[in-house]
Scaffold this motif. Structure first.
Motif, PDB file in Angstrom:
ATOM      1  N   LEU A  60      -5.775  25.024   3.346  1.00  0.00           N
ATOM      2  CA  LEU A  60      -6.972  25.578   3.981  1.00  0.00           C
ATOM      3  C   LEU A  60      -8.037  25.980   2.960  1.00  0.00           C
ATOM      4  O   LEU A  60      -9.128  26.387   3.347  1.00  0.00           O
ATOM      5  N   GLN A  61      -7.706  25.884   1.689  1.00  0.00           N
ATOM      6  CA  GLN A  61      -8.715  26.234   0.671  1.00  0.00           C
ATOM      7  C   GLN A  61      -9.576  25.010   0.399  1.00  0.00           C
ATOM      8  O   GLN A  61      -9.443  24.338  -0.629  1.00  0.00           O
ATOM      9  N   ASN A  62     -10.408  24.744   1.354  1.00  0.00           N
ATOM     10  CA  ASN A  62     -11.205  23.534   1.372  1.00  0.00           C
ATOM     11  C   ASN A  62     -12.528  23.899   2.027  1.00  0.00           C
ATOM     12  O   ASN A  62     -12.550  24.698   2.960  1.00  0.00           O
ATOM     13  N   TYR A  63     -13.615  23.298   1.545  1.00  0.00           N
ATOM     14  CA  TYR A  63     -14.910  23.720   2.082  1.00  0.00           C
ATOM     15  C   TYR A  63     -15.046  23.488   3.584  1.00  0.00           C
ATOM     16  O   TYR A  63     -15.816  24.148   4.267  1.00  0.00           O
ATOM     17  N   TRP A  64     -14.234  22.550   4.117  1.00  0.00           N
ATOM     18  CA  TRP A  64     -14.344  22.296   5.561  1.00  0.00           C
ATOM     19  C   TRP A  64     -13.930  23.513   6.380  1.00  0.00           C
ATOM     20  O   TRP A  64     -14.428  23.727   7.486  1.00  0.00           O
ATOM     21  N   VAL A  65     -12.964  24.294   5.859  1.00  0.00           N
ATOM     22  CA  VAL A  65     -12.496  25.440   6.636  1.00  0.00           C
ATOM     23  C   VAL A  65     -13.591  26.504   6.726  1.00  0.00           C
ATOM     24  O   VAL A  65     -13.576  27.362   7.605  1.00  0.00           O
ATOM     25  N   VAL A  66     -14.569  26.421   5.821  1.00  0.00           N
ATOM     26  CA  VAL A  66     -15.669  27.380   5.847  1.00  0.00           C
ATOM     27  C   VAL A  66     -16.665  27.011   6.948  1.00  0.00           C
ATOM     28  O   VAL A  66     -17.216  27.890   7.612  1.00  0.00           O
ATOM     29  N   ILE A  67     -16.869  25.712   7.173  1.00  0.00           N
ATOM     30  CA  ILE A  67     -17.930  25.326   8.128  1.00  0.00           C
ATOM     31  C   ILE A  67     -17.408  24.747   9.446  1.00  0.00           C
ATOM     32  O   ILE A  67     -18.073  24.860  10.463  1.00  0.00           O
ATOM     33  N   HIS A  68     -16.219  24.127   9.423  1.00  0.00           N
ATOM     34  CA  HIS A  68     -15.754  23.478  10.659  1.00  0.00           C
ATOM     35  C   HIS A  68     -15.412  24.475  11.778  1.00  0.00           C
ATOM     36  O   HIS A  68     -15.944  24.350  12.890  1.00  0.00           O
ATOM     37  N   PRO A  69     -14.542  25.479  11.530  1.00  0.00           N
ATOM     38  CA  PRO A  69     -14.204  26.393  12.636  1.00  0.00           C
ATOM     39  C   PRO A  69     -15.417  27.127  13.228  1.00  0.00           C
ATOM     40  O   PRO A  69     -15.537  27.207  14.452  1.00  0.00           O
ATOM     41  N   PRO A  70     -16.348  27.652  12.390  1.00  0.00           N
ATOM     42  CA  PRO A  70     -17.498  28.305  13.033  1.00  0.00           C
ATOM     43  C   PRO A  70     -18.299  27.346  13.913  1.00  0.00           C
ATOM     44  O   PRO A  70     -18.787  27.729  14.981  1.00  0.00           O
ATOM     45  N   THR A  71     -18.398  26.082  13.489  1.00  0.00           N
ATOM     46  CA  THR A  71     -19.155  25.116  14.294  1.00  0.00           C
ATOM     47  C   THR A  71     -18.458  24.849  15.618  1.00  0.00           C
ATOM     48  O   THR A  71     -19.081  24.911  16.684  1.00  0.00           O
ATOM     49  N   ILE A  72     -17.160  24.549  15.545  1.00  0.00           N
ATOM     50  CA  ILE A  72     -16.455  24.191  16.782  1.00  0.00           C
ATOM     51  C   ILE A  72     -16.344  25.413  17.703  1.00  0.00           C
ATOM     52  O   ILE A  72     -16.452  25.290  18.921  1.00  0.00           O
ATOM     53  N   PHE A  73     -16.185  26.604  17.117  1.00  0.00           N
ATOM     54  CA  PHE A  73     -16.119  27.804  17.963  1.00  0.00           C
ATOM     55  C   PHE A  73     -17.486  28.137  18.564  1.00  0.00           C
ATOM     56  O   PHE A  73     -17.554  28.698  19.654  1.00  0.00           O
ATOM     57  N   THR A  74     -18.552  27.791  17.863  1.00  0.00           N
ATOM     58  CA  THR A  74     -19.875  27.950  18.476  1.00  0.00           C
ATOM     59  C   THR A  74     -19.962  27.040  19.706  1.00  0.00           C
ATOM     60  O   THR A  74     -20.485  27.435  20.756  1.00  0.00           O
TER      61      THR A  74
END
Lengths: 796, 134
Positions: free
Chosen positions: A178-192
């Motif tokens: 999970l220490q990957n830049y995607w975890v920073v932007i993907h969950p907030p986007t999909i949860f939005t």
């Protein structure tokens, strides 16, 4: 600060206050939303309560944001006295991952869902005009339930040691995957995106309750398009994340978690198309109310399914099971939403029916019928995926042994829908609402059809030139059996080209109108491009597996000679380390230096773990995907204690411990104890003498070479019975490698980008629908937008 | 294609219902079954999923042959040796539960895929001493 027997300092006072504030924010949100739901539900009996109800909703939303802020501050400052934080991060983690870890577990992801739902609620409610009280009431009920789940399953639990809150120096750590830049932007986007689904559901309920299911179209349409855009973006990000980092060579696996996001997205697309019919022809009143609610209900259902434990034993994924009480609240929310909506629909059915205008006659092929067929196909895909995801639950309810739908079956079943979907996307944009004569339609389609045939011909020509195509490939279909892959994909490719070119042609026909109105056509082009990429990439993918040791080389079936060169960093524990392979094709120009990521780390138990991620060489025509798995270091998985004269065998290697040796004086540093062993392997019998040296800090093992491939280590000695701890290892680690050839994967990402652009353009185009409707009386006949009147085929 | 109003939705509904019925049948009939070793033996299915507890001391890794052998105890309590060929799953030695996907060949359960479930090391292991939740 006081120190205790663990030598941990007391937790700082501000952090304890922040945790307490977080808990109080959550409880206050529950109360505020409950009061708001009641106050906004009574506008007819007590109109004066409507305004306080709206304020209470905003207060509740601010409380949720406050709770999120408290949790964020605790994460950023590494307050390990809180269970949730200690379980999620380790000391010294980069700031961006400390923030991302907020949603790495269940409690935080629910808080993020509540927050994004609240943001959409606060933004949408003032723009809901006559629907606002009912909208706010239902919305408050839902976000209040989420807050109640968070009150029960709180991220603010504090661990006390002997009644004191102490600050441990370390946490369990965020998993390296999970220490990957995607975890920073993907969950907030999909949860939005998930948060935005609530707007459509609450608007649909409000439309029924208010008794006006006509005016809501203009208000809900921009939100539906925004939801479609954000969820779609989130899905694409998830797919790209999986492709880039997970190393299984795919971007979509029809996993229950993925389906939980996909089904609401495609049902939102269905709703957006249904709203077009209502906007243009004022029909579809009842259908749109149902379609507006379905994305949200399907998401609740998917969330329940993946958190309830139904999949606990059926999937590789460890689905987080919820706390029992919190799960009951979620089940209650889902039941109330579904059954409550069904009850309201039944109650208001006659009223909704009365709002359906008489259908105007249409001549020939018409847009309404075509669009209806499109909506049915889209909705069927959503329901089919939802059903496939539910198969384990259905089998459980039927008291039958569990079954699970795997990726190939999804492809086979959904393959039935693709021809219909593509054909409708190609033809329907040309149809007028009042009808289009077939004789006038054909000349407009002829160019697209001809070019699609040409494009398919070129594609088949190049596909047949692929060195990896045997011509014997088949694709299986339920009830039908196997059919040759190439003709089937050629047929689908023709439809993809037809859909792309048809929509391009339609854009040219409408070039005098607003270019912003092209969003729907661009989205269709994106879908067709995406599907063409999926078809070729998955249909003609090649995969092979081999094993390699450092310094060795191997010839692969794909015609490469792969040589394992070296590592890019001196330490295998360096997080930036890569393994370096040189892949030489038959053509001297065809050389690739593949550098998949590989590093070792120690987990909280001190065990060595491995992190790998693939190397992808992107070409316009194909991707070469090189996936490295963790090395195989040991022939014997653990060190084994053997008595003198005894033997042990594992992994085709037998070791007989003959006797002990000693070099030096007992008890002195530098003295070595050895074990003379006879090793029997498939290639011969060898003798070796691994040793341990008495060092300043303990025993230092020295390995002994058995043969070219194997070494043996001695890791301990028991002076009482003279037994020794021995372990057999590979002289060089063996690395399992998977190599994929994935043709035209570039089209998948290009299509996803075009689709996102098209939907975003549509949402922007329809932004004016956000204007508040202040009329007290429902308007039976809303004025059509000018473009609806001019353009026979209004876009999304 | 001018269809009377009442018949249009009816035809659409009937076609959609038949389509969804076919989808349901396909998913239910062709989905991958979970079962026990006895089910695998009885049906001869070569893609059955058998979930069970792995016996850690039975894991015999033969990386040079790219084979892993272990014994698995299914839900009926039957313990059967399993042979797996392919890329070794990570963390097999940490695994508590395994889903072996394959079938019986000459009396041995041969798996070509394997799902490994490990205890989450990220949950609750760092509870400090005799902790009490506030």
């Amino acid at each position: 600060m006081e120190l205790n027997d663990l030598h941990w300092p007391l937790a700082p006072q501000w952090a304890l206050l922040a945790g307490q504030a977080g808990r109080w924010f959550i409880l206050s949100a529950v109360v505020a939303f409950a009061l708001s739901a009641i106050a906004c539900a009574l506008p007819k009996r007590a109109p004066a309560l409507a305004r306080p109800g709206q304020w209470l909703f905003t207060i509740g939303a601010v409380c949720v944001a406050g709770a999120f802020g408290c949790l964020a501050s605790l994460f950023i400052n590494q307050q390990f006295e809180y269970d949730y934080i200690r379980d999620s991060i380790q000391a010294g983690l980069e700031l961006r991952y400390r923030v991302a870890a907020i949603w790495s577990h269940q409690e935080g992801s629910f808080l993020l869902w509540a927050l994004t739902s609240c943001v959409f609620g606060v933004l949408a409610a003032p723009r809901m005009g006559i629907y606002r009280p009912a909208f706010t009431s239902v919305y408050a009920l839902f976000v209040g339930s989420l807050a109640a789940i968070l009150a029960k399953e709180t991220p603010f639990n504090l661990s006390l040691v002997h009644g004191q809150a102490l600050l441990p120096p370390e946490g369990a750590g965020l998993t390296p995957a999970l220490q990957n830049y995607w975890v920073v932007i993907h969950p907030p986007t999909i949860f939005t995106g998930f948060g935005s689904l609530t707007v459509m559901f609450c608007a649909a309920v409000a439309a029924m309750v208010v008794g006006n299911s006509t005016d809501w179209v203009r208000m809900v349409r921009p939100w539906a398009l925004a939801s479609l855009s954000i969820l779609g973006l989130g899905l694409c990000m998830g797919g790209f994340w999986a492709y880039e980092t997970l190393g299984w060579g795919g971007f979509w696996g029809w996993d229950p978690v993925e389906n939980t996001s996909f089904v609401p997205w495609i049902l939102t697309a269905t709703f957006a198309h249904g709203l077009m019919i209502q906007a243009a022809k004022r029909g579809w009143v009842r259908a749109n109310v149902i379609l507006g609610a379905l994305p949200f209900i399907s998401f609740l259902f998917g969330t329940y399914l993946t958190r309830s434990g139904v999949y606990a034993d059926l999937s590789v994924h460890s689905f987080a099971q919820m706390n029992g009480d919190a799960l009951k609240i979620l089940l209650g929310v889902m039941s109330v939403a579904t059954l409550g909506f069904a009850a309201l629909l039944t109650r208001h059915w006659a009223g909704l029916r009365a709002q359906e205008p008489p259908r105007a006659p249409a001549e020939g092929l018409n847009r309404r019928d075509g669009q209806t067929a499109g909506v049915v196909v889209l909705c069927s895909i959503g329901l089919a995926v939802a059903f496939g995801t539910s198969v384990p639950l259905i089998e459980m309810l039927r008291r039958l042994p569990p079954k699970i739908v795997e990726e190939p079956l999804y492809h086979q079943v959904l393959g039935w829908f693709f021809p219909m979907l593509l054909l409708l996307m190609a033809v329907v944009p040309f149809l007028g609402w009042g009808g289009t004569q077939a004789s006038k339609l054909w000349p407009r389609l002829a160019m697209s059809v001809s070019l699609a045939f040409m494009g398919t011909g070129f594609a088949v020509f190049f596909i047949r030139r692929s060195p990896f195509l045997t011509g014997q490939e088949t694709v299986a279909f339920p009830f039908v059996g196997k059919i040759p892959t190439l003709p089937w994909i050629a047929f689908l490719l023709f439809l993809c080209f037809f859909a792309m070119l048809g929509n391009v042609a339609r854009m040219f026909e409408l070039k005098k109108g607003s270019k912003l109105g092209w969003g729907g056509f661009i989205a269709h082009i994106g879908i067709a491009t995406f599907m063409a990429g999926m078809l070729i990439s998955r249909g003609f993918e090649k995969k092979e597996q081999f094993f390699l040791q450092p310094g060795e080389s191997v010839s692969t079936q794909m015609g490469y000679t792969v040589e394992f060169k070296d590592f890019t960093k001196p330490s295998i524990y360096d997080r930036d380390n890569h393994a370096e392979f040189v892949m030489q094709g038959a053509d001297p120009v065809n050389q690739i230096t593949a550098q998949p990521g590989l590093y070792a780390y120690r987990d909280s138990d001190g065990d060595t773990k491995w992190m790998t991620w693939p190397f992808i060489k992107h070409y316009v025509s194909h991707d070469v995907y090189f996936s490295l798995s963790q090395p195989q270091l040991d022939v014997w998985k653990d060190a084994v204690s053997i008595l003198p004269g005894k033997s042990y065998s594992e992994g085709q290697v037998q070791v007989q411990y003959l006797h002990m040796t000693m070099h030096g004086a007992p008890g002195q540093a530098g003295t070595r104890f050895g074990a003379v062993v006879r090793v029997t392997t498939p290639t011969g019998v060898y003798q070796a003498e691994p040793t341990v040296e008495i060092g300043q800090g303990g025993l230092i093992p020295h390995v002994a070479v058995i043969n070219r491939d194997l070494v043996i280590s001695m890791q301990g000695i028991d002076a009482n019975d003279q037994s020794v701890l021995l372990q057999v290892h590979f002289a060089k680690p063996i690395y399992p490698i998977e190599l994929f050839y994935k043709p035209m994967t570039s089209l998948v990402w290009l299509g996803a980008g075009i689709l996102a652009l098209g939907v975003a353009l549509s949402a922007f185009y329809r932004r004016n629908g956000l204007e508040p409707q202040t009329a007290a009386q429902p308007s039976p006949k809303p004025a059509p937008r000018s473009d609806d009147a001019i353009v026979p085929a209004p876009q999304m | 294609m001018s269809i009377p109003i009442a018949r249009g939705p009816l035809i659409t509904g009937v076609v959609a219902a038949i389509g969804m019925g076919a989808v349901m049948m396909a998913f239910l009939n062709y989905s991958s079954p979970y079962g026990t070793f006895a089910d695998a033996r009885r049906t001869g299915n070569q893609a059955i999923h058998v979930a069970g507890d792995i016996r850690k001391d039975s894991i015999d890794n033969e990386p040079l042959q790219h084979i892993i052998r272990f014994t698995l105890k299914d839900q009926n309590g039957e313990v059967v040796p399993v042979t797996y060929t392919g890329v070794p799953p990570s963390d097999l030695s940490q695994a508590t539960r395994v889903v072996a996907i394959g079938g019986f060949q000459n009396g041995t359960f041969v798996a070509d895929r394997m799902l490994v479930k490990c205890p989450s090391k990220y949950q609750g292991e760092s509870d400090p001493g005799a902790s009490a939740k506030s």
